[in-house]
Design a protein around this motif. Sequence first.
Motif, PDB file in Angstrom:
ATOM      1  N   ASP A  96       0.814  -1.214   0.000  1.00 24.58           N
ATOM      2  CA  ASP A  96       0.000   0.000   0.000  1.00 24.58           C
ATOM      3  C   ASP A  96       0.847   1.265   0.000  1.00 24.58           C
ATOM      4  N   ASP A  97       2.154   1.119   0.128  1.00 19.05           N
ATOM      5  CA  ASP A  97       3.063   2.258   0.183  1.00 19.05           C
ATOM      6  C   ASP A  97       3.964   2.260  -1.048  1.00 19.05           C
ATOM      7  N   TYR A  98       5.058   3.027  -0.966  1.00 17.47           N
ATOM      8  CA  TYR A  98       5.935   3.213  -2.105  1.00 17.47           C
ATOM      9  C   TYR A  98       7.385   3.232  -1.652  1.00 17.47           C
ATOM     10  N   ASP A 154      13.646  11.342   8.616  1.00 16.64           N
ATOM     11  CA  ASP A 154      12.209  11.334   8.328  1.00 16.64           C
ATOM     12  C   ASP A 154      11.836  12.619   7.602  1.00 16.64           C
ATOM     13  N   ASP A 197       8.511  14.872   6.081  1.00 14.07           N
ATOM     14  CA  ASP A 197       7.079  15.125   6.023  1.00 14.07           C
ATOM     15  C   ASP A 197       6.924  16.242   4.996  1.00 14.07           C
ATOM     16  N   PHE A 237       3.121  13.657   1.680  1.00 13.70           N
ATOM     17  CA  PHE A 237       3.919  12.437   1.701  1.00 13.70           C
ATOM     18  C   PHE A 237       4.720  12.366   2.998  1.00 13.70           C
ATOM     19  N   GLU A 238       4.973  11.158   3.464  1.00 11.75           N
ATOM     20  CA  GLU A 238       5.924  10.918   4.543  1.00 11.75           C
ATOM     21  C   GLU A 238       6.912   9.883   4.032  1.00 11.75           C
ATOM     22  N   ALA A 239       8.185  10.080   4.368  1.00 10.86           N
ATOM     23  CA  ALA A 239       9.212   9.141   3.917  1.00 10.86           C
ATOM     24  C   ALA A 239      10.261   8.993   5.006  1.00 10.86           C
ATOM     25  N   GLU A 269      11.346   4.720   2.240  1.00 10.55           N
ATOM     26  CA  GLU A 269      10.038   4.093   2.424  1.00 10.55           C
ATOM     27  C   GLU A 269       9.044   5.235   2.512  1.00 10.55           C
ATOM     28  N   THR A 270       8.066   5.249   1.621  1.00  9.20           N
ATOM     29  CA  THR A 270       7.220   6.428   1.439  1.00  9.20           C
ATOM     30  C   THR A 270       5.740   6.083   1.540  1.00  9.20           C
ATOM     31  N   THR A 271       5.005   6.966   2.214  1.00  7.56           N
ATOM     32  CA  THR A 271       3.557   6.868   2.309  1.00  7.56           C
ATOM     33  C   THR A 271       2.955   8.091   1.642  1.00  7.56           C
ATOM     34  N   ASN A 309      -0.076  10.487   1.556  1.00 11.78           N
ATOM     35  CA  ASN A 309      -1.137  10.841   2.493  1.00 11.78           C
ATOM     36  C   ASN A 309      -2.368  11.451   1.833  1.00 11.78           C
TER      37      ASN A 309
END
Length: 182
Positions: free
Chosen positions: A102-104, A173, A175, A140-142, A122-124, A126
């Motif tokens: 589900d992430d990237y 991290d 954001d 995005f969060e990574a 590792e990226t989400t 949002n």
Amino acid sequence: MTALPTGLTTGTWAVDASHSEATFTVRHAGISKVRGTVGITSGTLTVGEDLESSSVVVTLDPASVDTRDANRDGHLKSADFFEVETYPEWTFTSTAVRAAGDDYVIAGDLTIHGVTRPVELETTFNGTAVDPFGNQRAGFEASVTISRKNFGLTWNAALEAGGVLVADKVRIDLDVSAIKQA
């Protein structure tokens, strides 16, 4: 060819530095952690028709390091660590973007202290939203953990009880809020 996340549209997205943050965490004296920030000065996300044709470029300012301790910040800016006079910026340039469940994962070249190494963020994603000013935003969060020694950051001090003052592993991290460009 992997489809884009729902809501993310093709085009150029500019990182909004005032609504984005780069933080780091490193173990100190083997018993606690030091946390800090480094300012994001610019960034561009180019979103293609699919993930594989998308890219990211971000620049950070190591002279902006802030750990809430002026003496430590001064030491980090010195030749013992970041050498900000010689290496005034850090960069990340993606080489690949791919789905991971589900992430990237955003693979790319990270340059710190004049040394470039491959990393995988590792990226989400949002989602997207339109702000009160009509800007379309994406969030995005990574995160990534690096070895500071791999970037030539080797200063340390031995502890009386054994071990060293600053751990090798540093977690970074991000954001990020990005604004769609016309």
